[in-house]
Design a protein around this motif. Structure first.
Motif, PDB file in Angstrom:
ATOM      1  N   ARG A   1       0.840  -1.203   0.000  1.00  0.00           N
ATOM      2  CA  ARG A   1       0.000   0.000   0.000  1.00  0.00           C
ATOM      3  C   ARG A   1       0.875   1.253   0.000  1.00  0.00           C
ATOM      4  N   PHE A   2       2.047   1.151   0.601  1.00  0.00           N
ATOM      5  CA  PHE A   2       2.938   2.296   0.721  1.00  0.00           C
ATOM      6  C   PHE A   2       4.085   2.258  -0.293  1.00  0.00           C
ATOM      7  N   ALA A   3       4.017   1.309  -1.229  1.00  0.00           N
ATOM      8  CA  ALA A   3       5.136   1.113  -2.154  1.00  0.00           C
ATOM      9  C   ALA A   3       5.467   2.371  -2.949  1.00  0.00           C
ATOM     10  N   ASP A   4       4.451   3.123  -3.338  1.00  0.00           N
ATOM     11  CA  ASP A   4       4.661   4.296  -4.182  1.00  0.00           C
ATOM     12  C   ASP A   4       4.710   5.610  -3.404  1.00  0.00           C
ATOM     13  N   VAL A   5       4.676   5.526  -2.081  1.00  0.00           N
ATOM     14  CA  VAL A   5       4.685   6.748  -1.271  1.00  0.00           C
ATOM     15  C   VAL A   5       6.091   7.331  -1.229  1.00  0.00           C
ATOM     16  N   GLU A   6       6.193   8.581  -1.570  1.00  0.00           N
ATOM     17  CA  GLU A   6       7.456   9.305  -1.475  1.00  0.00           C
ATOM     18  C   GLU A   6       7.337  10.380  -0.404  1.00  0.00           C
ATOM     19  N   ILE A   7       8.391  10.585   0.338  1.00  0.00           N
ATOM     20  CA  ILE A   7       8.417  11.636   1.357  1.00  0.00           C
ATOM     21  C   ILE A   7       9.002  12.894   0.721  1.00  0.00           C
ATOM     22  N   SER A   8       8.178  13.910   0.583  1.00  0.00           N
ATOM     23  CA  SER A   8       8.635  15.176   0.007  1.00  0.00           C
ATOM     24  C   SER A   8       8.801  16.206   1.111  1.00  0.00           C
ATOM     25  N   ALA A   9       9.741  17.118   0.912  1.00  0.00           N
ATOM     26  CA  ALA A   9      10.033  18.149   1.910  1.00  0.00           C
ATOM     27  C   ALA A   9       9.768  19.530   1.331  1.00  0.00           C
ATOM     28  N   GLN A  10       9.103  20.360   2.105  1.00  0.00           N
ATOM     29  CA  GLN A  10       8.823  21.746   1.720  1.00  0.00           C
ATOM     30  C   GLN A  10       9.392  22.667   2.790  1.00  0.00           C
ATOM     31  N   HIS A  11      10.233  23.610   2.377  1.00  0.00           N
ATOM     32  CA  HIS A  11      10.770  24.561   3.348  1.00  0.00           C
ATOM     33  C   HIS A  11       9.659  25.484   3.815  1.00  0.00           C
ATOM     34  N   VAL A  12       9.611  25.704   5.123  1.00  0.00           N
ATOM     35  CA  VAL A  12       8.573  26.565   5.698  1.00  0.00           C
ATOM     36  C   VAL A  12       9.173  27.905   6.121  1.00  0.00           C
ATOM     37  N   ALA A  13      10.117  27.874   7.034  1.00  0.00           N
ATOM     38  CA  ALA A  13      10.780  29.097   7.503  1.00  0.00           C
ATOM     39  C   ALA A  13      11.964  28.695   8.375  1.00  0.00           C
ATOM     40  N   GLY A  14      13.025  29.517   8.350  1.00  0.00           N
ATOM     41  CA  GLY A  14      14.189  29.215   9.171  1.00  0.00           C
ATOM     42  C   GLY A  14      14.711  27.824   8.888  1.00  0.00           C
ATOM     43  N   SER A  15      14.864  27.015   9.939  1.00  0.00           N
ATOM     44  CA  SER A  15      15.343  25.640   9.767  1.00  0.00           C
ATOM     45  C   SER A  15      14.195  24.639   9.665  1.00  0.00           C
ATOM     46  N   ILE A  16      12.968  25.112   9.560  1.00  0.00           N
ATOM     47  CA  ILE A  16      11.794  24.244   9.627  1.00  0.00           C
ATOM     48  C   ILE A  16      11.348  23.823   8.231  1.00  0.00           C
ATOM     49  N   HIS A  17      11.155  22.522   8.059  1.00  0.00           N
ATOM     50  CA  HIS A  17      10.588  21.953   6.843  1.00  0.00           C
ATOM     51  C   HIS A  17       9.340  21.149   7.201  1.00  0.00           C
ATOM     52  N   MET A  18       8.430  21.032   6.239  1.00  0.00           N
ATOM     53  CA  MET A  18       7.279  20.153   6.361  1.00  0.00           C
ATOM     54  C   MET A  18       7.487  18.955   5.453  1.00  0.00           C
ATOM     55  N   LEU A  19       7.406  17.744   6.015  1.00  0.00           N
ATOM     56  CA  LEU A  19       7.545  16.517   5.260  1.00  0.00           C
ATOM     57  C   LEU A  19       6.168  15.896   5.063  1.00  0.00           C
ATOM     58  N   VAL A  20       5.889  15.519   3.823  1.00  0.00           N
ATOM     59  CA  VAL A  20       4.589  14.957   3.467  1.00  0.00           C
ATOM     60  C   VAL A  20       4.803  13.597   2.831  1.00  0.00           C
ATOM     61  N   GLY A  21       4.004  12.620   3.247  1.00  0.00           N
ATOM     62  CA  GLY A  21       4.043  11.289   2.650  1.00  0.00           C
ATOM     63  C   GLY A  21       2.666  10.674   2.714  1.00  0.00           C
ATOM     64  N   ALA A  22       2.461   9.764   3.672  1.00  0.00           N
ATOM     65  CA  ALA A  22       1.147   9.203   3.960  1.00  0.00           C
ATOM     66  C   ALA A  22       0.942   9.308   5.462  1.00  0.00           C
ATOM     67  N   GLY A  23      -0.250   9.741   5.872  1.00  0.00           N
ATOM     68  CA  GLY A  23      -0.478   9.984   7.289  1.00  0.00           C
ATOM     69  C   GLY A  23      -0.268  11.449   7.617  1.00  0.00           C
ATOM     70  N   GLY A  24      -0.027  11.725   8.879  1.00  0.00           N
ATOM     71  CA  GLY A  24       0.081  13.108   9.317  1.00  0.00           C
ATOM     72  C   GLY A  24       1.334  13.801   8.822  1.00  0.00           C
ATOM     73  N   ASN A  25       1.205  15.104   8.603  1.00  0.00           N
ATOM     74  CA  ASN A  25       2.358  15.905   8.197  1.00  0.00           C
ATOM     75  C   ASN A  25       3.412  15.932   9.301  1.00  0.00           C
ATOM     76  N   ILE A  26       4.672  15.995   8.880  1.00  0.00           N
ATOM     77  CA  ILE A  26       5.811  16.025   9.794  1.00  0.00           C
ATOM     78  C   ILE A  26       6.468  17.392   9.732  1.00  0.00           C
ATOM     79  N   ALA A  27       6.846  17.931  10.877  1.00  0.00           N
ATOM     80  CA  ALA A  27       7.720  19.105  10.931  1.00  0.00           C
ATOM     81  C   ALA A  27       9.118  18.625  11.287  1.00  0.00           C
ATOM     82  N   ALA A  28      10.119  19.237  10.686  1.00  0.00           N
ATOM     83  CA  ALA A  28      11.504  18.848  10.956  1.00  0.00           C
ATOM     84  C   ALA A  28      12.384  20.077  11.026  1.00  0.00           C
ATOM     85  N   THR A  29      13.317  20.067  11.958  1.00  0.00           N
ATOM     86  CA  THR A  29      14.370  21.072  12.000  1.00  0.00           C
ATOM     87  C   THR A  29      15.714  20.358  12.007  1.00  0.00           C
ATOM     88  N   VAL A  30      16.602  20.835  11.148  1.00  0.00           N
ATOM     89  CA  VAL A  30      17.941  20.272  11.012  1.00  0.00           C
ATOM     90  C   VAL A  30      18.945  21.382  11.269  1.00  0.00           C
TER      91      VAL A  30
END
Length: 288
Positions: free
Chosen positions: A27-56
């Motif tokens: 079911r998840f074979a074709d799911v790709e995790i994409s990253a969108q820059h939001v602000a500063g060091s914060i990105h939003m990661l989207v795949g399947a399920g809830g959105n992820i926030a990340a700071t690196v």
């Protein structure tokens, strides 16, 4: 009422619990995790399920939520592409498996943090891996300092569940709303897990009263948003909830109410919670 509670809890576990998820692995074979820059060091990661926030950054990698278990490795790969590594800190906005499914993997090398009730709910799942449990819990508010970000984690009681948090990156002016925000969709209010429709609405109003006008908002589900989007969504949630209650009290059938919702709010039922489920949630909340 007990039947409805059991039904809603069963739905939540069947579709959201990382261990009880019954779909095939591909079911998840074709799911790709994409990253969108939001602000500063914060990105939003989207795949399947809830959105992820990340700071690196210089302190390492911190994420908010981690989707389904099948996607954990892909999430880690996406973080590496952003210049990060395996998360040092993992914040859970609530217990549902589309937000905590990769906890067991992430918790092998990082520290999971959540509201206390998230740990309680996860402990209640049979044979849940120890590595997926939050090691740090809080009851009201928690402050973190990571990658030059001032981060405030705020508990929202009796809303989507009884253990929800929003995560406010104050330096970058970004907030992750968890499942208190399905962007322009009817929300899932998990009454069986201590949620409440009125509490959900009140919680979002509380957040709106304290956040800046120009803040960027990561919803639990849906595209990146702003304060106007959150205001419009919660106004619509409140308006439809009030109208459903009035129609139920007047003796309208569920089918008639669903037809009215589909006519006037067609796109709002295109997510996980369609019009019929939204009516059931309102009824269940009223009768608990």
């Amino acid at each position: 009422m007990q039947t409805f509670r059991f039904y809603m809890l069963t739905c939540a576990l069947a579709m959201l619990n990382p261990l009880a998820y019954a779909g095939p692995a591909d079911r998840f074979a074709d799911v790709e995790i994409s990253a969108q820059h939001v602000a500063g060091s914060i990105h939003m990661l989207v795949g399947a399920g809830g959105n992820i926030a990340a700071t690196v950054g210089p302190d390492g990698t911190l994420i908010v939520d981690d989707q389904f278990p099948e996607l954990g490795g892909r999430i880690q790969d996406a973080l590496v592409k952003l210049g990060g590594d395996k998360p040092k800190l993992i914040l859970n906005t609530h217990w549902h498996g589309d937000h905590t499914g990769s906890n067991p993997l992430m918790g092998e090398t990082g520290t999971i943090i959540s509201h206390h009730n998230v740990r309680v709910r996860l402990l209640g799942l049979e044979d849940y891996p120890r590595s997926g449990l939050p090691l740090v819990t809080y009851s009201d508010r928690l402050q973190l300092h990571f990658n030059d970000e001032e981060i405030e984690v705020i508990h929202l009681p009796t809303g989507h569940t009884d253990g929800d948090s929003v995560v406010w990156f104050k330096t970058a002016n970004v907030i992750h709303m968890g499942d208190h925000f399905f962007n322009q969709r009817f929300p899932f209010v998990d009454v069986a897990s201590g949620g409440s429709v009125d509490g959900f609405i009140a919680n979002v109003r509380q957040v709106l009263a304290i956040i800046p006008e120009d803040i960027s908002i990561i919803p639990g589900h849906g595209p990146l948003a702003n304060k106007d989007d959150l205001t419009f969504t919660i106004d619509t949630v409140a308006k439809t909830a009030e109208e459903i209650r009035k129609r139920l009290q007047a003796g309208d059938s569920d089918d008639d109410i669903v037809a009215w919702l589909d006519k006037n709010y067609q796109t709002w039922g295109s997510g996980f919670i369609n019009a019929a489920r939204w009516v059931l949630i309102i009824k269940g909340d009223a009768n608990r």
